[in-house]
Design a protein around this motif. Structure first.
Motif, PDB file in Angstrom:
ATOM      1  N   THR A 287       0.853  -1.195   0.000  1.00 37.85           N
ATOM      2  CA  THR A 287       0.000   0.000   0.000  1.00 37.85           C
ATOM      3  C   THR A 287       0.893   1.251   0.000  1.00 37.85           C
ATOM      4  OG1 THR A 287      -0.211  -0.136   2.426  1.00 37.85           O
ATOM      5  CG2 THR A 287      -1.944  -1.188   1.107  1.00 37.85           C
TER       6      THR A 287
ATOM      7  N   PRO B 199      12.567  -4.777   2.208  1.00 38.76           N
ATOM      8  CA  PRO B 199      12.711  -3.569   1.394  1.00 38.76           C
ATOM      9  C   PRO B 199      12.675  -3.885  -0.095  1.00 38.76           C
ATOM     10  CG  PRO B 199      14.670  -3.925   2.787  1.00 38.76           C
ATOM     11  CD  PRO B 199      13.728  -5.055   3.060  1.00 38.76           C
TER      12      PRO B 199
ATOM     13  N   HIS C 126      10.556   4.904 -11.285  1.00 31.81           N
ATOM     14  CA  HIS C 126       9.446   5.497 -12.031  1.00 31.81           C
ATOM     15  C   HIS C 126       8.958   6.758 -11.291  1.00 31.81           C
ATOM     16  CE1 HIS C 126       6.510   3.993  -9.059  1.00 31.81           C
ATOM     17  NE2 HIS C 126       7.404   3.032  -8.900  1.00 31.81           N
TER      18      HIS C 126
ATOM     19  N   PHE D 123       9.733  -9.246  -8.723  1.00 27.74           N
ATOM     20  CA  PHE D 123       9.530  -9.321  -7.273  1.00 27.74           C
ATOM     21  C   PHE D 123       8.704 -10.548  -6.860  1.00 27.74           C
ATOM     22  CE2 PHE D 123       9.616  -4.667  -8.341  1.00 27.74           C
ATOM     23  CZ  PHE D 123      10.848  -4.386  -7.785  1.00 27.74           C
TER      24      PHE D 123
HETATM   25  N1  LIG Z   1       9.525  -4.505  -1.317  1.00 26.23           N
HETATM   26  C1  LIG Z   1       9.497  -4.533  -2.660  1.00 26.23           C
HETATM   27  O1  LIG Z   1      10.101  -5.414  -3.312  1.00 26.23           O
HETATM   28  C2  LIG Z   1       8.723  -3.492  -3.383  1.00 26.23           C
HETATM   29  C3  LIG Z   1       8.125  -2.507  -2.667  1.00 26.23           C
HETATM   30  N2  LIG Z   1       7.351  -1.573  -3.291  1.00 26.23           N
HETATM   31  C4  LIG Z   1       6.654  -0.642  -2.414  1.00 26.23           C
HETATM   32  O2  LIG Z   1       5.293  -1.047  -2.357  1.00 26.23           O
HETATM   33  C5  LIG Z   1       4.461   0.094  -2.164  1.00 26.23           C
HETATM   34  C6  LIG Z   1       3.400   0.118  -3.253  1.00 26.23           C
HETATM   35  O3  LIG Z   1       4.015   0.351  -4.501  1.00 26.23           O
HETATM   36  P1  LIG Z   1       3.131   0.443  -5.831  1.00 26.23           P
HETATM   37  O4  LIG Z   1       2.330  -0.794  -6.006  1.00 26.23           O
HETATM   38  O5  LIG Z   1       4.057   0.876  -6.896  1.00 26.23           O
HETATM   39  O6  LIG Z   1       2.167   1.659  -5.441  1.00 26.23           O
HETATM   40  P2  LIG Z   1       0.681   1.950  -5.968  1.00 26.23           P
HETATM   41  O7  LIG Z   1       0.393   3.373  -5.598  1.00 26.23           O
HETATM   42  O8  LIG Z   1       0.532   1.532  -7.389  1.00 26.23           O
HETATM   43  O9  LIG Z   1      -0.229   0.970  -5.083  1.00 26.23           O
HETATM   44  C7  LIG Z   1      -0.632   1.213  -3.765  1.00 26.23           C
HETATM   45  C8  LIG Z   1      -2.089   0.843  -3.684  1.00 26.23           C
HETATM   46  O10 LIG Z   1      -2.510   0.870  -2.327  1.00 26.23           O
HETATM   47  C9  LIG Z   1      -3.781   1.499  -2.303  1.00 26.23           C
HETATM   48  N3  LIG Z   1      -4.119   1.965  -0.960  1.00 26.23           N
HETATM   49  C10 LIG Z   1      -3.913   3.178  -0.402  1.00 26.23           C
HETATM   50  N4  LIG Z   1      -4.376   3.181   0.859  1.00 26.23           N
HETATM   51  C11 LIG Z   1      -4.893   1.946   1.090  1.00 26.23           C
HETATM   52  C12 LIG Z   1      -5.513   1.350   2.207  1.00 26.23           C
HETATM   53  N5  LIG Z   1      -5.717   2.019   3.358  1.00 26.23           N
HETATM   54  N6  LIG Z   1      -5.932   0.067   2.109  1.00 26.23           N
HETATM   55  C13 LIG Z   1      -5.747  -0.630   0.967  1.00 26.23           C
HETATM   56  N7  LIG Z   1      -5.164  -0.110  -0.129  1.00 26.23           N
HETATM   57  C14 LIG Z   1      -4.729   1.168  -0.059  1.00 26.23           C
HETATM   58  C15 LIG Z   1      -3.650   2.600  -3.327  1.00 26.23           C
HETATM   59  O11 LIG Z   1      -4.909   3.132  -3.688  1.00 26.23           O
HETATM   60  P3  LIG Z   1      -4.969   4.671  -4.250  1.00 26.23           P
HETATM   61  O12 LIG Z   1      -4.095   4.690  -5.476  1.00 26.23           O
HETATM   62  O13 LIG Z   1      -6.416   4.871  -4.543  1.00 26.23           O
HETATM   63  O14 LIG Z   1      -4.428   5.534  -3.154  1.00 26.23           O
HETATM   64  C16 LIG Z   1      -2.992   1.831  -4.455  1.00 26.23           C
HETATM   65  O15 LIG Z   1      -3.919   1.123  -5.246  1.00 26.23           O
HETATM   66  C17 LIG Z   1       5.394   1.306  -2.155  1.00 26.23           C
HETATM   67  O16 LIG Z   1       5.721   1.636  -0.823  1.00 26.23           O
HETATM   68  C18 LIG Z   1       6.636   0.791  -2.877  1.00 26.23           C
HETATM   69  O17 LIG Z   1       7.796   1.467  -2.508  1.00 26.23           O
HETATM   70  C19 LIG Z   1       7.182  -1.570  -4.647  1.00 26.23           C
HETATM   71  C20 LIG Z   1       7.793  -2.509  -5.414  1.00 26.23           C
HETATM   72  C21 LIG Z   1       8.613  -3.565  -4.845  1.00 26.23           C
END
Ligand SMILES: NC(=O)C1=CN([C@@H]2O[C@H](COP(=O)(O)OP(=O)(O)OC[C@H]3O[C@@H](n4cnc5c(N)ncnc54)[C@H](OP(=O)(O)O)[C@@H]3O)[C@@H](O)[C@H]2O)C=CC1
Ligand SMILES: O=C(O)C1=N[C@H](C(=O)O)C[C@H](O)C1
Length: 254
Positions: free
Chosen positions: A63, A113, A143, A229
């Motif tokens: 999230t 991470p 990105h 991932f």
């Molecule tokens: N550990 C790893 O290997 C990786 C970690 N990441 C991390 O993962 C996270 C997400 O990345 P990414 O998928 O690109 O981001 P996105 O913004 O595409 O996805 C996050 C999603 O979470 C939703 N969201 C927001 N608040 C809530 C909530 N309270 N409950 C449920 N869903 C919610 C968002 O909705 P809305 O858009 O409507 O706000 C959105 O759809 C980031 O912190 C990123 O850094 C990313 C890639 C790899």
């Protein structure tokens, strides 16, 4: 309600995904759906009712840094194990999670991470190299829709490198800069300079640049596709119920 029990009963592990409509969430749902031993029982995003996740044995959270702690508290309270990819974890946050887990001996939380195998190795190699070089800087590239800077991966790498340098008795990297446009020399993370680049077309990339007299060493990792991932995420989903308490990073599972 643990994965162990679920497997002994012969059923697939019930998995929920938080952030299910996000860039990572969509990939995770697809990967869980395609796995014979996992059952996707809840897909939740912004505005959805979190209580749907109560039927899951393991929930995956991708999230945002501002909501992940509330999600974790809610899930741990209900005895649900969690795999977290969301960034933004400070030492203080990790301690808070340890505190919530203290009274829950059957719950596992794994916070990584970066779930890319190459990225995990890049961090291990950087930690190993750190003691041999007087200079180090990290350049992460992502990105432009990424919310946080520097990335969780860069922050974690900086901490590992800083710890290795301290253990080797190294001081700060040499730097004669006396005049600087703010930000030109990057951010300090545990004394390591970290530079964050954002550009359309990038996914997730990082270089750790080491320098000493007459030579440099660059350790670079590139994720060109979020599919990179998924093996790490699925590994964590399968193992987290057997790992009570807090696990940081994928390293102990490899
Ligand atoms: N550990 C790893 O290997 C990786 C970690 N990441 C991390 O993962 C996270 C997400 O990345 P990414 O998928 O690109 O981001 P996105 O913004 O595409 O996805 C996050 C999603 O979470 C939703 N969201 C927001 N608040 C809530 C909530 N309270 N409950 C449920 N869903 C919610 C968002 O909705 P809305 O858009 O409507 O706000 C959105 O759809 C980031 O912190 C990123 O850094 C990313 C890639 C790899
Ligand atoms: O937001 C991303 O995309 C990524 N976030 C993680 C981070 O902050 O390190 C992992 C990877 O770099 C992709």
């Amino acid at each position: 309600m643990t994965d162990e029990q679920g497997k002994r009963r012969g059923g697939p592990v019930r998995v929920g995904v938080l952030g299910a409509r996000g860039r990572m969430g969509v990939e995770v749902c697809r990967a869980v759906d395609a796995a014979d031993d996992l059952d996707l029982v809840a897909t939740i995003d912004q505005g959805d009712d979190l209580s749907v996740a109560a039927g899951a044995q393991v929930v995956v959270d991708f999230t945002t840094p501002d909501v992940v702690m509330d999600n974790l508290r809610w899930l741990i309270d209900r005895g649900i194990s969690v795999v977290v990819g969301t960034s933004g974890f400070t030492e203080q946050r990790l301690d808070q999670v340890r505190g919530w887990l203290a009274g829950k001996p059957d719950v596992g939380v794994l916070i990584a991470p970066n779930f890319g195998i190459g990225a995990v190795l890049m961090m291990q190699f950087a930690a190993k190299a750190a003691r041999y070089f007087e200079s180090v800087e990290i350049v992460e590239q992502h990105h432009p829709r990424k919310l946080d800077a520097p990335s969780g991966t860069a922050t974690h790498t900086a901490r590992l490198v800083a710890r290795a340098r301290a253990e080797a008795g190294l001081g700060p990297s040499p730097d004669a800069t006396t005049s600087e446009v703010p930000g030109a020399r990057g951010a300090h993370v545990d004394g390591v300079r970290v530079h964050a680049v954002r550009a359309t077309g990038l996914v997730a990339h990082q270089e750790v640049l080491f320098g000493t007299t007459g030579e440099t060493l660059t350790i670079r990792h590139d994720s060109y596709d979020r599919a990179s991932f998924m093996p790490g995420v699925l590994l964590a989903v399968r193992q987290v119920p057997q790992r009570p308490g807090l696990t940081i990073g994928l390293d102990p599972l490899l």
